[in-house]
Motif scaffolding. Structure first.
Motif, short mmCIF file in Angstrom:
data_model
loop_
_atom_site.label_atom_id
_atom_site.label_comp_id
_atom_site.label_asym_id
_atom_site.label_seq_id
_atom_site.Cartn_x
_atom_site.Cartn_y
_atom_site.Cartn_z
N ARG A 56 4.96 -3.99 -4.64
CA ARG A 56 3.51 -4.16 -4.57
C ARG A 56 3.19 -5.15 -3.46
O ARG A 56 4.04 -5.92 -3.03
N THR A 57 1.96 -5.14 -2.99
CA THR A 57 1.60 -6.03 -1.88
C THR A 57 1.37 -7.44 -2.39
O THR A 57 0.94 -7.65 -3.52
N MET A 58 1.68 -8.40 -1.53
CA MET A 58 1.47 -9.82 -1.82
C MET A 58 0.84 -10.44 -0.59
O MET A 58 1.12 -10.01 0.51
N TRP A 59 0.03 -11.47 -0.79
CA TRP A 59 -0.61 -12.11 0.34
C TRP A 59 -0.89 -13.58 0.05
O TRP A 59 -0.91 -14.02 -1.09
N ALA A 65 -3.26 -17.53 -3.18
CA ALA A 65 -2.18 -16.54 -3.05
C ALA A 65 -2.47 -15.42 -4.03
O ALA A 65 -3.16 -15.62 -5.04
N SER A 66 -1.93 -14.26 -3.75
CA SER A 66 -2.17 -13.13 -4.65
C SER A 66 -1.46 -13.36 -5.98
O SER A 66 -0.47 -14.09 -6.07
N LYS A 67 -2.00 -12.75 -7.01
CA LYS A 67 -1.43 -12.85 -8.36
C LYS A 67 0.03 -12.39 -8.35
O LYS A 67 0.89 -13.01 -8.97
N GLU A 68 0.30 -11.34 -7.61
CA GLU A 68 1.66 -10.78 -7.55
C GLU A 68 2.64 -11.77 -6.92
O GLU A 68 3.77 -11.93 -7.39
N TYR A 69 2.21 -12.45 -5.87
CA TYR A 69 3.09 -13.42 -5.21
C TYR A 69 3.37 -14.61 -6.12
O TYR A 69 4.50 -15.07 -6.24
N LEU A 70 2.32 -15.11 -6.79
CA LEU A 70 2.50 -16.22 -7.73
C LEU A 70 3.47 -15.83 -8.84
O LEU A 70 4.33 -16.62 -9.23
N GLU A 71 3.31 -14.62 -9.35
CA GLU A 71 4.18 -14.13 -10.42
C GLU A 71 5.64 -14.08 -9.97
O GLU A 71 6.53 -14.57 -10.67
N SER A 132 7.18 -12.30 -20.82
CA SER A 132 5.90 -11.99 -20.17
C SER A 132 5.51 -13.15 -19.25
O SER A 132 6.00 -14.26 -19.41
N ILE A 133 4.61 -12.83 -18.34
CA ILE A 133 4.15 -13.82 -17.37
C ILE A 133 2.62 -13.79 -17.34
O ILE A 133 2.02 -12.72 -17.24
N SER A 134 2.02 -14.98 -17.44
CA SER A 134 0.56 -15.12 -17.31
C SER A 134 0.29 -15.85 -16.00
O SER A 134 1.00 -16.79 -15.66
N VAL A 135 -0.75 -15.42 -15.29
CA VAL A 135 -1.06 -16.02 -13.99
C VAL A 135 -2.48 -16.58 -14.02
O VAL A 135 -3.41 -15.91 -14.44
N ASP A 136 -2.62 -17.83 -13.59
CA ASP A 136 -3.92 -18.48 -13.38
C ASP A 136 -4.10 -18.59 -11.87
O ASP A 136 -3.84 -19.64 -11.27
N ALA A 137 -4.50 -17.48 -11.23
CA ALA A 137 -4.56 -17.41 -9.76
C ALA A 137 -5.50 -18.44 -9.13
O ALA A 137 -5.15 -19.02 -8.11
N PRO A 138 -6.70 -18.68 -9.69
CA PRO A 138 -7.57 -19.67 -9.04
C PRO A 138 -6.96 -21.07 -8.94
O PRO A 138 -7.24 -21.82 -8.03
N ASN A 139 -6.10 -21.42 -9.91
CA ASN A 139 -5.45 -22.74 -9.90
C ASN A 139 -4.00 -22.68 -9.45
O ASN A 139 -3.28 -23.67 -9.56
N ASN A 140 -3.54 -21.51 -8.98
CA ASN A 140 -2.16 -21.33 -8.50
C ASN A 140 -1.13 -21.80 -9.52
O ASN A 140 -0.24 -22.59 -9.22
N ARG A 141 -1.26 -21.28 -10.76
CA ARG A 141 -0.31 -21.62 -11.82
C ARG A 141 0.20 -20.35 -12.48
O ARG A 141 -0.51 -19.35 -12.56
#
Length: 197
Positions: A56-59, A65-71, A132-141
């Motif tokens: 999948r794409t990451m940026w 950063a994208s949710k996928e990249y953080l994950e 499982s993985i949870s992503v808090d993209a606005p806070n980069n966590r």
């Protein structure tokens, strides 16, 4: 005859001047358009990242950063910190700390060093199996939910459900670890303690 030649030259010169004025005006308008476009693009560059296997794409863009990249990166850093043996702890800690945020380097180094020392003293190994993985993209966590297995020597000493949070800082388009700690299922991101992330 000489008068007609003179008036033709003046007409040609006037037409050339008119054409050059239009050309200069068009070039000035084009330059202004380029300046406006460049100013609008400043800060909105996006770096496309390519891991070894692309699913999948990451940026990364600005401070996000994208949710996928953080994950992906959260999973990788948790593996470095939690899938560890006394023999590999020094190398894995040094690799983990290469990507520590400069402002948090000392704290993370002390925490990782204390954990490595405990593993060496007690001959303990751990493995973290992510469910499982949870992503808090606005806070980069990223919060990783799973089971932590512990071995002492070659005997299984226990297993328990655990949640680990990895916090990141984006500096110059590069993702650095700013926080790594155990949390809980009820509060996977460690509450409002986002000051470190």
């Amino acid at each position: 005859m000489i008068f007609k030649e003179y008036t033709d030259r003046i007409a040609n010169a006037s037409a050339e001047i008119r054409f050059l004025r239009w050309l200069a005006g068009g070039l000035a308008a084009l330059a202004l358009l380029l300046v406006i476009t460049t100013l609008r693009l400043i800060g909105s560059e996006r770096v496309v990242l390519l891991p070894p296997e692309v699913n999948r794409t990451m940026w990364v863009s600005g401070s996000q950063a994208s949710k996928e990249y953080l994950e992906e990166m959260g999973f990788w850093y948790a593996g470095l910190a939690l899938n560890i043996t006394p023999a590999t702890s020094e190398y894995q800690n040094s690799l983990f700390l290469k990507f520590a945020a400069p402002s948090e380097y000392g704290r993370l180094q002390a925490e990782m060093g204390a954990r490595a020392e405990f593993l060496r003293k007690n001959n303990v190994s751990t493995q973290f199996a992510v469910r499982s993985i949870s992503v808090d993209a606005p806070n980069n966590r990223v919060a990783l939910h799973g089971t932590l297995y512990t071995w002492t020597s070659d005997k299984k000493a226990g297993e328990r459900s655990a949640v680990y949070m990895v916090g990141f800082k984006l500096i110059n388009g590069r993702l650095y670890v700013s926080d790594f700690r155990e949390t809980s299922d009820q509060d996977p991101f460690g509450g409002t303690a986002a000051g470190r992330t």
